[in-house]
Design an enzyme around this catalytic site. Structure first.
Site: not given
Ligand SMILES: *Cc1c(COP(=O)(O)O)cnc(C)c1O
Length: 392
Positions: A185
């Site tokens: 992210k």
């Molecule tokens: C990354 C992501 C998540 C989940 O995040 P995690 O921290 O990996 O559990 C949920 N929704 C979307 C659209 C994402 O890109």
């Protein structure tokens, strides 16, 4: 994420500031539920324009708590997009509710508000809107629609932290919103997430549920307030974020503008470099949007098919260029096919888009030479596929 490749698909931006924050926290002796969590929550709340923020172990469990706090459960329908990371639909199943997929807008790749309205039934209890690849397009319309039908909008903002749309920060459109801080992210805590809301009751419920259903965190260390540590008022979970992760988050949020600016520069370089390529559709960003770029995803034009895209993907990887097919449609994942009987053709726009996407290497330290190498390799692979298509 790099799979040993020369140019990785993504890479976290960690400096000595992050390292110092983590080391100081380790030395402090306070490793859970302390000042770093509070500081991280305050910084994220401020950035998202939210009254309250609740740090959690990851984005997925943040979404899980958001649905629980809103009282969504068995018998309820939740509308969401099939063009997303699987967690945005899985959380609906965690609470025993039914996911109702609605197709996307082919330009923005987000839920199409007009289509969403047609899917609302008396059982619809929430809409989960996702900022696909960080793009907040249609969020205001989704929020307005939810208002009209008195349904809460849950904003899965896991791909959009730091961006804004029509003057409003991402995370401020939903009744409740969730960010994620996995290493791919924009900013990372290794694993981590954050729930934001202006609703104190929802925030308190989330705080309690992340902490084993304990009464809302006392100001004093819990073990000093008799009774509260071993008192459980509701079904809770251990979805807490450690002080070590929170310390990393504090440093990353402090550097957020710098990180987003550098990501923006890389995106602009890709755009100007690829603009002239006839077989490629570049991401479109509305004029009233300040993007927080999550990934850089291009699409092949409609004469290309999934096999062509997959061969281009393999070609890029063979040349040590990290690339990926973000996102295979959720409804066509083996689990969703077998559980719900979804089939090819159920959500044609999502499927047509998903067959042609290519996520290119995207992170703050991508050099001009690397961007050039990625684009050159891409051009060769696309030309090669185009040749096989033209020859029938
Ligand atoms: C990354 C992501 C998540 C989940 O995040 P995690 O921290 O990996 O559990 C949920 N929704 C979307 C659209 C994402 O890109």
């Amino acid at each position: 994420m790099s799979n040993g490749q020369d140019i990785p698909l993504s890479r976290p931006d960690i400096t000595s500031l992050e390292i110092d924050h983590v080391v100081q926290t380790l030395r402090s002796g306070r490793l859970s539920m302390g000042p770093m969590q509070e500081q991280f929550e305050n910084l994220v709340a401020a950035r998202a324009g939210a009254e309250y923020a609740v740090a959690v172990s990851n984005g997925t469990c943040g979404l899980h708590l958001a649905l629980l706090a809103l009282g969504i459960g068995p018998g309820d329908e939740v509308i969401t997009t099939p063009f997303s990371f699987i967690a945005s639909a899985n959380v609906i199943l965690y609470v025993g509710a039914s996911p109702v997929f609605v197709d996307i807008n082919p330009r923005t790749l987000n839920l199409d508000p007009g289509q969403v309205e047609l899917a609302i039934t008396p059982r619809t209890r929430a809409i989960i809107g996702v900022e696909a690849f960080g793009n907040p397009a249609h969020m205001p319309e989704l929020a307005a629609l939810c208002n009209r039908y008195e349904i809460p909008l849950i904003e899965d903002a896991c791909e959009g932290f730091g961006g804004s749309h029509r003057g409003r920060p991402i995370g401020s459109f939903g009744r409740i919103a969730v960010f994620a801080f996995y290493p791919n992210k924009q900013i990372t805590t290794g694993e981590g997430g954050m729930i934001v809301t202006d609703d104190e009751r929802l925030a308190d419920l989330c705080r309690s549920m992340r902490n084993q259903g304990r009464p809302v965190d006392p100001i004093e260390p819990a073990w000093q307030s008799p009774g509260s540590w071993l008192m459980h008022e509701r079904l809770g979970f251990n979805y807490r974020l450690s002080e070590i992760h929170a310390a990393l988050g504090v440093a990353q949020v402090k550097r957020l503008n710098e990180i987003l600016e550098n990501r923006n520069i890389v995106a602009s370089k890709y755009i100007s470099r690829l603009m002239g390529m006839p077989d490629i559709i570049l991401p479109t960003v509305d004029a009233d949007t300040t993007m927080s770029w999550f990934v850089f995803v291009i699409r092949l034009s409609s004469e290309f098919h999934a096999e062509n895209r997959d061969r281009i993907l393999s070609g890029l990887r063979r040349h040590e260029v990290g690339a990926s097919n973000y996102f295979p449609p959720i409804h066509l994942q083996p689990f969703y096919r077998s559980r719900f009987g979804f089939n090819d053709g159920d959500f044609p726009i999502t499927e047509s888009v998903a067959q042609r996407t290519l996520a290119l290497p995207f992170h703050t330290r991508l050099s001009d030479r690397e961007i050039d190498l990625v684009c050159q390799t891409l051009e060769v692979m696309v030309q090669r596929e185009k040749f096989t298509i033209d020859r029938g």
